[in-house]
Design a protein around this motif. Structure first.
Motif, PDB file in Angstrom:
ATOM      1  N   ASP A 226       0.838  -1.215   0.000  1.00  0.00           N
ATOM      2  CA  ASP A 226       0.000   0.000   0.000  1.00  0.00           C
ATOM      3  C   ASP A 226       0.864   1.253   0.000  1.00  0.00           C
ATOM      4  O   ASP A 226       0.602   2.206  -0.756  1.00  0.00           O
ATOM      5  N   LYS A 227       1.885   1.263   0.834  1.00  0.00           N
ATOM      6  CA  LYS A 227       2.779   2.427   0.907  1.00  0.00           C
ATOM      7  C   LYS A 227       3.564   2.599  -0.395  1.00  0.00           C
ATOM      8  O   LYS A 227       3.788   3.712  -0.842  1.00  0.00           O
ATOM      9  N   TYR A 228       3.953   1.478  -0.991  1.00  0.00           N
ATOM     10  CA  TYR A 228       4.703   1.550  -2.242  1.00  0.00           C
ATOM     11  C   TYR A 228       3.827   2.090  -3.366  1.00  0.00           C
ATOM     12  O   TYR A 228       4.272   2.919  -4.170  1.00  0.00           O
ATOM     13  N   GLU A 229       2.575   1.628  -3.418  1.00  0.00           N
ATOM     14  CA  GLU A 229       1.651   2.141  -4.432  1.00  0.00           C
ATOM     15  C   GLU A 229       1.403   3.637  -4.244  1.00  0.00           C
ATOM     16  O   GLU A 229       1.384   4.392  -5.225  1.00  0.00           O
ATOM     17  N   ALA A 230       1.232   4.054  -3.009  1.00  0.00           N
ATOM     18  CA  ALA A 230       1.045   5.490  -2.729  1.00  0.00           C
ATOM     19  C   ALA A 230       2.286   6.271  -3.137  1.00  0.00           C
ATOM     20  O   ALA A 230       2.181   7.379  -3.695  1.00  0.00           O
ATOM     21  N   PHE A 231       3.431   5.701  -2.915  1.00  0.00           N
ATOM     22  CA  PHE A 231       4.678   6.356  -3.318  1.00  0.00           C
ATOM     23  C   PHE A 231       4.740   6.490  -4.833  1.00  0.00           C
ATOM     24  O   PHE A 231       5.097   7.548  -5.361  1.00  0.00           O
ATOM     25  N   LEU A 232       4.419   5.405  -5.549  1.00  0.00           N
ATOM     26  CA  LEU A 232       4.467   5.447  -7.013  1.00  0.00           C
ATOM     27  C   LEU A 232       3.482   6.470  -7.585  1.00  0.00           C
ATOM     28  O   LEU A 232       3.798   7.173  -8.547  1.00  0.00           O
ATOM     29  N   GLU A 233       2.292   6.543  -6.977  1.00  0.00           N
ATOM     30  CA  GLU A 233       1.285   7.496  -7.464  1.00  0.00           C
ATOM     31  C   GLU A 233       1.695   8.943  -7.218  1.00  0.00           C
ATOM     32  O   GLU A 233       1.425   9.814  -8.047  1.00  0.00           O
ATOM     33  N   GLY A 234       2.356   9.202  -6.107  1.00  0.00           N
ATOM     34  CA  GLY A 234       2.668  10.591  -5.762  1.00  0.00           C
ATOM     35  C   GLY A 234       4.086  11.009  -6.057  1.00  0.00           C
ATOM     36  O   GLY A 234       4.423  12.191  -5.887  1.00  0.00           O
ATOM     37  N   GLN A 235       4.927  10.108  -6.524  1.00  0.00           N
ATOM     38  CA  GLN A 235       6.340  10.447  -6.681  1.00  0.00           C
ATOM     39  C   GLN A 235       6.604  11.591  -7.647  1.00  0.00           C
ATOM     40  O   GLN A 235       7.518  12.370  -7.437  1.00  0.00           O
ATOM     41  N   LYS A 236       5.784  11.731  -8.668  1.00  0.00           N
ATOM     42  CA  LYS A 236       6.035  12.822  -9.630  1.00  0.00           C
ATOM     43  C   LYS A 236       5.673  14.182  -9.039  1.00  0.00           C
ATOM     44  O   LYS A 236       6.176  15.204  -9.474  1.00  0.00           O
TER      45      LYS A 236
END
Length: 184
Positions: free
Chosen positions: A81-91
């Motif tokens: 979950d944290k990794y997906e949130a990171f991928l979505e917000g990284q840009k």
């Protein structure tokens, strides 16, 4: 004088001859005892599974394993979950927040790996502790059987450690073990 010395020499020869025969008899008796010595054998794996407490021990281990697996799944889901949130917000993250989140994910992944290793170690330790009373019980019964049958040696036939045991010079103690352990 010569007759006395000759008599003493003959007497000494006779005594030494009798002593040699006695040593020969002792040696023969020891050899016969060694030939009569017996070996008991059984399969540890087959015996332990016959003990009624074995099923309870297995159940305890399985319950503990399920708990560790559930926790590992929860931690894995949390990481994903944290990794997906990171991928979505990284840009959209500024560089400092991006670096902070990456560090958090790396730390979380390292903690997860450490947890898996620790849980394996703890499961192994728990299994050893849970099965210790069963192993002790088997050892006590083996001591009793060894004394009762005057066995020189009791061999565990698991793992092909003994590919051949002479049946005329050995005793299969499996049935006796099962009966003394109250096994099925």
């Amino acid at each position: 004088m010569k007759k006395t010395i000759l008599s003493i020499v003959l007497l000494l020869c006779a005594v030494l001859s009798v002593k040699a025969q006695d040593n020969g008899n002792i040696t023969t008796a020891v050899a016969e005892q060694k030939q009569a010595a017996t070996v008991g054998y059984f399969s540890y794996g087959n015996i332990i599974t016959c003990i009624p407490d074995y099923a309870i021990a297995q159940q305890q281990i399985e319950e503990l394993r399920v708990k560790y697996e559930a926790e590992a799944e929860r931690v894995k889901k949390d990481f994903n979950d944290k990794y997906e949130a990171f991928l979505e917000g990284q840009k959209d993250f500024p560089p400092t927040i991006l670096k902070k989140r990456q560090t958090e994910l790396q730390e979380l992944m390292q903690k997860n790996i450490a947890f898996k290793e620790e849980s394996r170690r703890l499961l192994s330790e728990a299994e050893r502790d849970i099965f210790a009373p069963l192993h002790d019980k088997i050892s006590m019964v083996l001591d009793k059987i060894g004394s009762e049958y005057n066995l020189t040696l009791i061999v565990n036939t698991d793992s092909d450690a003994c590919p051949y045991i002479n049946p005329s010079r050995s005793i299969d103690i499996t049935d006796k073990l099962i009966s003394l352990l109250g096994a099925k």
